[in-house]
Design a protein around this motif. Sequence first.
Motif, short mmCIF file in Angstrom:
data_model
loop_
_atom_site.label_atom_id
_atom_site.label_comp_id
_atom_site.label_asym_id
_atom_site.label_seq_id
_atom_site.Cartn_x
_atom_site.Cartn_y
_atom_site.Cartn_z
N ASP A 126 0.59 -1.19 -0.08
CA ASP A 126 -0.16 -0.15 -0.17
C ASP A 126 0.80 1.24 0.15
O ASP A 126 0.27 2.38 -0.17
CB ASP A 126 -0.96 0.03 1.27
N ALA A 185 0.01 3.01 -6.02
CA ALA A 185 0.25 2.02 -4.79
C ALA A 185 1.29 1.11 -5.51
O ALA A 185 1.24 0.85 -6.68
CB ALA A 185 -1.01 1.41 -4.22
N ASP A 226 -1.89 -5.62 6.47
CA ASP A 226 -0.99 -4.68 5.97
C ASP A 226 0.42 -5.42 6.00
O ASP A 226 1.12 -6.15 6.48
CB ASP A 226 -0.69 -3.72 7.09
#
Length: 476
Positions: A107, A133, A427
Amino acid sequence: MFEQLKFDSEPRGSWIRSSWISKSSASMRQVTKISLVLLLALGVTLTHVGEAFADKRVKAAIIVDANTNNVLYSQSADVLRSPASLTKIMTLYVLFAYMRAGRFSPDTQLKVSKHAASQSPTKLYLKPGSTIAVKDAIKALVTKSANDAAAVIAENVGGSEENFARIMTQTARNLGMKNTTYRNASGLPNNEQLTTARDQAILAMHIMQDYPEYYSVFETKYFDYKGRKYRNHNRLLFTYKGTTGIKTGYTRASGFNLTAAVQRGDKHLVGVVLGGSTSSLRNAAMTSLLDKHWSRASSKKSGATNFIASLLGTPNPPRPSRKPVVSVASAAVPVASHTPPAQPAVAQPAVAQAPVVQPAVAQPAQQRPIVQASLAPSLAPNRLSAPSPASTNRMGDYHVQVGSYTSPADAQNRLGMVRQRAPQLLDGHLPFTATFEKDNKEWYRARFAGFSKTDARSTCEALKRMRLDCIALAAE
């Protein structure tokens, strides 16, 4: 007896032996090195035989058994040619190293410069001052072969595209690609940007084995970005059974190039063809050569050490500068650890906090210990201490699958929904889709990559507590 694809067993530059390697393993490496020399010497005859039946549709070609590293076919495999967009395989190899080291996450937003936006097509037509991204830039390279996205990656990782090309070239040397030089990250025409079919086969083998957590992205058939859908240029993904990637390339100077990896059952072939006159002839040459050599491929991975793994030793990316960086020799090496690294800020490219590389042309390279490890099936390439052969808790070798669908759009939607529901859990883990056939229908697995076995299981358990179905599994 076969010629074997030779990986550099004594990498140079930022590579040295680790203190834990025993004298006996050093002796084994010497025996391996001698054996490779003998095999290559005998392979000269095999190469001549192969070239007597050369495929006239391409200028150069090589077919390698990925289980044994045996060269099954060779045609002008060491003749210098332009790589064109096969260059982007190395661009991604370097990026994957920085991602594993925690410098970038999927990201992380990469800034688009005027230089990047000005690249010639094919491209996404990114605007100067905008961002993209990392995960989108990766898929743009794999499918659209976007030159502007390649330049964006280069500048955010290396400070400038020129400096990133130096990193690419040094990485090529570290991997044993002795005849490859990079001058840009995209493969756009440059008379000094050269490679060989053999070197590209070495790169393909390394990116599959060194970064299994990211390699699956090369299976991406379609990429949706800002309302547009891009189809992968690699037609073998759609037409040739078992194809897992990896990249096409074309310029007027290079002709039509292709690196392909195909797995059927326990057999696994890697092929490179360079200099086709048309894309259809290039593809026909590749499939014909693969078809001819399936019967000679081994269904068993070699238990012996056929080559010593070259663990990537890329320098820290320098701070962006208008002044050209003279050398990257004195920079440190990003290394992976067994614990999840701290994630870089999403809003800013990780390069913004990196140290400035000082010119070091006349200085000897500073080196950090990197373990050289056998690429036996049970050993991951990111080991930094003496590994236990029985250990399966390795960073990066596991995926978390969150669904399987007959529509790529449904798979993508599932990935987005799960990521939105569990952003902290996921993440830093690359979302991707992997295809398979069932009952004559194509299915799309929705997965997140880059987990250890333990982390994949704990993540999946956490998702299930959120009533999100999933399964933890090893990367294929």
